[in-house]
Scaffold this motif. Structure first.
Motif, PDB file in Angstrom:
ATOM      1  N   ARG A 175       0.824  -1.214   0.000  1.00 13.44           N
ATOM      2  CA  ARG A 175       0.000   0.000   0.000  1.00 13.44           C
ATOM      3  C   ARG A 175       0.855   1.260   0.000  1.00 13.44           C
ATOM      4  O   ARG A 175       0.409   2.320   0.420  1.00 13.44           O
ATOM      5  CB  ARG A 175      -0.918   0.005   1.216  1.00 13.44           C
ATOM      6  CG  ARG A 175      -1.906  -1.161   1.245  1.00 13.44           C
ATOM      7  CD  ARG A 175      -3.010  -0.897   2.252  1.00 13.44           C
ATOM      8  NE  ARG A 175      -3.961  -1.991   2.295  1.00 13.44           N
ATOM      9  CZ  ARG A 175      -3.990  -2.919   3.236  1.00 13.44           C
ATOM     10  NH1 ARG A 175      -3.112  -2.878   4.205  1.00 13.44           N
ATOM     11  NH2 ARG A 175      -4.894  -3.874   3.220  1.00 13.44           N
ATOM     12  N   ALA A 176       2.107   1.190  -0.448  1.00 12.21           N
ATOM     13  CA  ALA A 176       2.987   2.365  -0.471  1.00 12.21           C
ATOM     14  C   ALA A 176       2.512   3.337  -1.550  1.00 12.21           C
ATOM     15  O   ALA A 176       2.223   2.946  -2.685  1.00 12.21           O
ATOM     16  CB  ALA A 176       4.423   1.942  -0.746  1.00 12.21           C
ATOM     17  N   VAL A 177       2.409   4.619  -1.184  1.00 12.42           N
ATOM     18  CA  VAL A 177       1.988   5.677  -2.107  1.00 12.42           C
ATOM     19  C   VAL A 177       3.035   6.787  -2.037  1.00 12.42           C
ATOM     20  O   VAL A 177       3.503   7.155  -0.958  1.00 12.42           O
ATOM     21  CB  VAL A 177       0.600   6.238  -1.740  1.00 12.42           C
ATOM     22  CG1 VAL A 177       0.121   7.206  -2.819  1.00 12.42           C
ATOM     23  CG2 VAL A 177      -0.408   5.110  -1.557  1.00 12.42           C
ATOM     24  N   TYR A 178       3.397   7.334  -3.200  1.00 11.47           N
ATOM     25  CA  TYR A 178       4.463   8.322  -3.268  1.00 11.47           C
ATOM     26  C   TYR A 178       3.963   9.623  -3.903  1.00 11.47           C
ATOM     27  O   TYR A 178       3.132   9.599  -4.819  1.00 11.47           O
ATOM     28  CB  TYR A 178       5.630   7.793  -4.101  1.00 11.47           C
ATOM     29  CG  TYR A 178       6.289   6.569  -3.531  1.00 11.47           C
ATOM     30  CD1 TYR A 178       7.404   6.661  -2.713  1.00 11.47           C
ATOM     31  CD2 TYR A 178       5.772   5.297  -3.803  1.00 11.47           C
ATOM     32  CE1 TYR A 178       8.014   5.523  -2.192  1.00 11.47           C
ATOM     33  CE2 TYR A 178       6.370   4.160  -3.286  1.00 11.47           C
ATOM     34  CZ  TYR A 178       7.497   4.285  -2.476  1.00 11.47           C
ATOM     35  OH  TYR A 178       8.078   3.161  -1.960  1.00 11.47           O
ATOM     36  N   LEU A 179       4.487  10.727  -3.400  1.00  9.46           N
ATOM     37  CA  LEU A 179       4.232  12.045  -3.980  1.00  9.46           C
ATOM     38  C   LEU A 179       5.545  12.562  -4.549  1.00  9.46           C
ATOM     39  O   LEU A 179       6.560  12.596  -3.850  1.00  9.46           O
ATOM     40  CB  LEU A 179       3.703  13.017  -2.926  1.00  9.46           C
ATOM     41  CG  LEU A 179       3.534  14.481  -3.371  1.00  9.46           C
ATOM     42  CD1 LEU A 179       2.462  14.598  -4.461  1.00  9.46           C
ATOM     43  CD2 LEU A 179       3.192  15.366  -2.180  1.00  9.46           C
ATOM     44  N   SER A 180       5.535  12.962  -5.828  1.00  4.35           N
ATOM     45  CA  SER A 180       6.740  13.459  -6.479  1.00  4.35           C
ATOM     46  C   SER A 180       6.484  14.828  -7.080  1.00  4.35           C
ATOM     47  O   SER A 180       5.349  15.161  -7.448  1.00  4.35           O
ATOM     48  CB  SER A 180       7.184  12.502  -7.598  1.00  4.35           C
ATOM     49  OG  SER A 180       7.449  11.213  -7.091  1.00  4.35           O
ATOM     50  N   ILE A 181       7.541  15.625  -7.206  1.00  3.04           N
ATOM     51  CA  ILE A 181       7.488  16.874  -7.945  1.00  3.04           C
ATOM     52  C   ILE A 181       8.262  16.673  -9.241  1.00  3.04           C
ATOM     53  O   ILE A 181       9.366  16.127  -9.247  1.00  3.04           O
ATOM     54  CB  ILE A 181       8.063  18.058  -7.140  1.00  3.04           C
ATOM     55  CG1 ILE A 181       7.948  19.351  -7.960  1.00  3.04           C
ATOM     56  CG2 ILE A 181       9.502  17.803  -6.691  1.00  3.04           C
ATOM     57  CD1 ILE A 181       8.241  20.607  -7.166  1.00  3.04           C
ATOM     58  N   VAL A 182       7.661  17.072 -10.342  1.00  2.00           N
ATOM     59  CA  VAL A 182       8.267  16.901 -11.660  1.00  2.00           C
ATOM     60  C   VAL A 182       8.847  18.241 -12.090  1.00  2.00           C
ATOM     61  O   VAL A 182       8.105  19.174 -12.412  1.00  2.00           O
ATOM     62  CB  VAL A 182       7.234  16.405 -12.693  1.00  2.00           C
ATOM     63  CG1 VAL A 182       7.893  16.222 -14.048  1.00  2.00           C
ATOM     64  CG2 VAL A 182       6.592  15.112 -12.222  1.00  2.00           C
TER      65      VAL A 182
END
Length: 351
Positions: A33-40
């Motif tokens: 259930r790992a969820v990631y937030l990234s900035i592009v």
């Protein structure tokens, strides 16, 4: 007292408002259930999973719900990605090589530090298909992806070279016009990235369009007006200049000028090196003379023999001195030159 309390309340309220909240649901039946937030910050890396882009990680609960919140994002619109990664920690290093991850769900969106974004389940418990946000630009990428799905369907209706060429021409302009109509330069960059991709069938249309269409200059102006400090703006300007230069070079327009410039730079570089070497030699020569001036005449003669790696006995025989006198001169030389050994003394006189 009431005024102070009111002031504190207003400050706290303003701080609370200056926070983002991005929440949604994953499939609760999935094991990881790992969820990631990234900035592009590189629009050529909008698709895929890149570890250097990740700014936060969380885990979905038993119902699949997850949330990212805080106040560390940019105050202006930027491109972000939320992705669900089904790879184990061991598999990630392998599967994410060059940004590739086949086993993940991802959503690109536009947001800033004050935005709220919700990603509810859609029909059939599908994830990342619907975006609810207080930022009207948030779902621009979802709209573009929907149009690209329509494009793929059109290509599949009848498979032939003629059909593919007709669709290429039609969809190139359709996508370009659609991006412009969204009135969001970041969304246009998403389409530009797709149309100008060198591995795409549409790239040849981009090359021809770049020669005559002022759209690309206008997009640059819109980016500079809306996002003057964003990394995308500088990246786009550099890419545009590079592509136009390559076009001009392929037409033979800049070959001679390039050769002249190249030889001029080369000649100037050689000249600078010669000047530098001459100045270095002059400084070194002057330095050596200054060092020798600290020594007596006899010490200078002994120094010359030291620099030739002669032993104290050899120097004594050559100068008709005793070995103890040579040692005395050598110690005086070391003190005046502020060195500890023959090697140290030699290093001062290497040109």
């Amino acid at each position: 007292m009431r005024i102070k309390i009111l002031f504190v309340f207003l400050v706290i309220s303003s701080v609370c408002k200056a926070q983002y909240s991005f929440s949604g649901y994953t499939n609760p039946e999935e094991g990881n259930r790992a969820v990631y937030l990234s900035i592009v910050e590189d629009y050529r890396k909008m698709t895929g999973v890149y570890s250097e882009q990740i700014i936060a990680k969380t885990s979905a609960d038993a119902t699949g719900y997850f949330e990212f919140k805080g106040n560390m994002l940019d105050t202006e619109n930027r491109i972000y990605r939320i992705h669900i990664d089904r790879c184990s920690d061991i598999q990630q290093d392998v599967n994410h090589f060059n940004g590739y991850c086949a086993d993940s769900e991802a959503l690109l969106f536009i947001a800033k530090n004050t935005d709220t974004l919700k990603l509810p389940f859609s029909f059939g418990n599908q994830v990342f298909c619907r975006v609810e946000s207080n930022n009207p630009k948030a779902n621009a990428f979802v709209k573009i992806d929907s149009l690209k799905n329509d494009m793929r369907f059109a290509y599949g209706e009848f498979r032939s070279e003629a059909n593919r060429k007709l669709n290429n021409k039609k969809w190139f302009k359709t996508l370009q016009y659609f991006g412009e109509a969204l009135d969001e330069p970041l969304a246009e960059l998403y389409i530009y990235t797709y149309l100008s991709d060198r591995s795409s069938d549409l790239h040849s249309y981009y090359v021809e369009d770049l020669k005559k269409n002022d759209y690309y200059n206008n997009l640059k102006t819109r980016l500079e007006g809306s996002y003057p400090n964003a990394p995308y703006t500088k990246q786009y300007a550099n890419e545009l200049n590079a592509d136009r230069y390559m076009l001009a070079a392929s037409n033979g327009e800049t070959a001679s000028n390039w050769n002249i410039l190249l030889y001029s730079i080369l000649g100037f570089s050689v000249l600078l090196n010669l000047v530098f070497l001459y100045q270095f030699w002059m400084r070194n020569t002057s330095k050596i003379e200054d060092l020798k001036a600290k020594l007596s005449k006899q010490e200078q003669v002994v120094l010359e023999h030291l620099l030739e790696d002669k032993t104290n006995k050899d120097i004594a025989e050559a100068l008709f001195l005793s070995v103890s006198t040579v040692k005395s001169h050598t110690n005086n030389i070391y003190k005046k030159l502020n060195v500890q050994s023959r090697d140290d003394a030699k290093s001062l006189f290497i040109k």
